[in-house]
Design a protein around this motif. Structure first.
Motif, short mmCIF file in Angstrom:
data_model
loop_
_atom_site.label_atom_id
_atom_site.label_comp_id
_atom_site.label_asym_id
_atom_site.label_seq_id
_atom_site.Cartn_x
_atom_site.Cartn_y
_atom_site.Cartn_z
N ALA A 1 30.63 44.76 49.05
CA ALA A 1 31.69 45.04 50.02
C ALA A 1 32.82 45.87 49.42
O ALA A 1 33.81 46.16 50.11
N GLY A 2 32.69 46.25 48.15
CA GLY A 2 33.72 47.05 47.50
C GLY A 2 34.86 46.24 46.94
O GLY A 2 35.90 46.79 46.55
N GLN A 3 34.68 44.91 46.84
CA GLN A 3 35.72 44.07 46.24
C GLN A 3 35.71 44.23 44.72
O GLN A 3 34.66 44.25 44.08
N VAL A 4 36.89 44.36 44.14
CA VAL A 4 37.05 44.56 42.71
C VAL A 4 36.99 43.21 42.00
O VAL A 4 37.68 42.26 42.40
N ILE B 1 41.21 42.67 34.97
CA ILE B 1 42.01 43.65 35.72
C ILE B 1 43.24 42.98 36.33
O ILE B 1 43.14 41.90 36.91
N PHE B 2 44.38 43.65 36.20
CA PHE B 2 45.63 43.27 36.85
C PHE B 2 46.15 44.49 37.60
O PHE B 2 45.92 45.63 37.19
N SER C 1 39.31 34.00 40.70
CA SER C 1 38.01 33.46 40.29
C SER C 1 36.95 34.54 40.35
O SER C 1 37.19 35.66 40.80
N GLY C 2 35.75 34.18 39.87
CA GLY C 2 34.64 35.11 39.89
C GLY C 2 34.68 36.14 38.79
O GLY C 2 33.95 37.12 38.83
N SER D 1 50.68 36.53 41.06
CA SER D 1 49.99 35.90 42.19
C SER D 1 48.51 36.24 42.13
O SER D 1 48.12 37.32 41.65
N PHE D 2 47.68 35.34 42.65
CA PHE D 2 46.26 35.60 42.75
C PHE D 2 45.97 36.27 44.09
O PHE D 2 46.50 35.86 45.13
#
Length: 264
Positions: free
Chosen positions: A163-166, A174-175, A187-188, A207-208
């Motif tokens: 789905a293109g989620q990083v 990554i931040f 998570s993940g 923040s997450f």
């Protein structure tokens, strides 16, 4: 490169041995061990950086996959320090391999290219780490993604789902900063040691959240973290420039702080 340069001196269960470089690199076709775990850390002036945190993660991961370490924690720590003392460079990259009935530790030169702290380029790759919570030697997905990044003259490959989620880099976490707020995935992703340090010590509220690959162009700042290089500002992802195309103020401040965090 000569054959000599491809050989690595490693300590195996407290005894020195010699290997070809790829025999000790998880993810390669000639990796010598079928299964196991690994940790990579750096030294600074011959001192291991965050060694206890790395050993915590290694032994916790071993327990989760029911891999009984051949040695207890203190013996592994002694091996690491002996390998560091034997190597002739103050800045080293240390690899610990935990495989059935063996603990293997070796050092290589850190060889940091300090130009990365002026900002790096990355690419995105549709790929997800199979077991993101542990550093398993089943590393071919990440190694292949990293090789593709190198082919494009990029520092790392950012892994995406369908789905293109990083999620994370092939060898980094990554931040990102948006509207002066600091974010990362909850998570993940691999529980990276440098990531843990930033989560714990950042003076900026964190923040997450989640990030889609279509949103890179909207970000103010983006940075990667890994144990070898620390905090690495990203100024370009594929064809999208991040912010003003240079390291941003929050990233720069965290980079300076990280230097002091490594010393404690």
């Amino acid at each position: 490169m000569s054959k000599k340069n491809k050989m690595v001196k490693a300590m195996v269960n407290g005894v020195w041995d010699i290997f070809q470089k790829d025999q000790l690199q998880p993810g390669t076709a000639v990796f010598s061990f079928r299964s196991g775990l690994y940790e990579t850390l750096r030294t600074k002036n011959y001192q291991p950086v965050f060694l206890d945190l790395h050993l915590d993660r290694l032994l916790r991961s071993a327990e989760s996959i029911k891999l009984k370490p051949y040695f207890k924690r203190e013996k592994i720590k002694q091996m690491v320090n002996q390998v560091i003392r034997d190597f002739d460079k103050p800045e080293q990259r240390i690899r610990i391999l935990l495989v059935p009935e063996k603990v293997i530790v070796y050092a290589r030169s850190l060889n940091l290219n300090h130009s990365i702290y002026k900002g790096v380029s990355t690419i995105t790759i549709p790929a997800i780490r199979k077991d993101p919570h542990i550093k398993t030697t089943n590393y071919h997905v990440c190694l292949n993604a990293y090789k593709k990044a190198i082919e494009k003259d990029c520092f790392d490959a950012i892994l995406l789902d369908e789905a293109g989620q990083v999620f994370e880099g092939s060898r980094s976490n990554i931040f990102w900063i948006y509207n002066d707020k600091l974010y990362t995935r909850e998570s993940g992703v691999l529980p990276g040691i440098t990531r843990q340090i930033v989560l714990k010590k950042s003076p900026f509220k964190l923040s997450f959240s989640t990030l889609n690959s279509l949103d890179f162009c909207r970000l103010d700042e983006l940075f990667l973290t890994n144990s070898g290089s620390g905090i690495i500002p990203v100024v370009k992802v594929n064809n999208s420039h991040i912010g003003k195309g240079m390291p941003g103020p929050i990233t720069i401040q965290l980079m300076k702080l990280y230097e002091s965090w490594m010393a404690h």
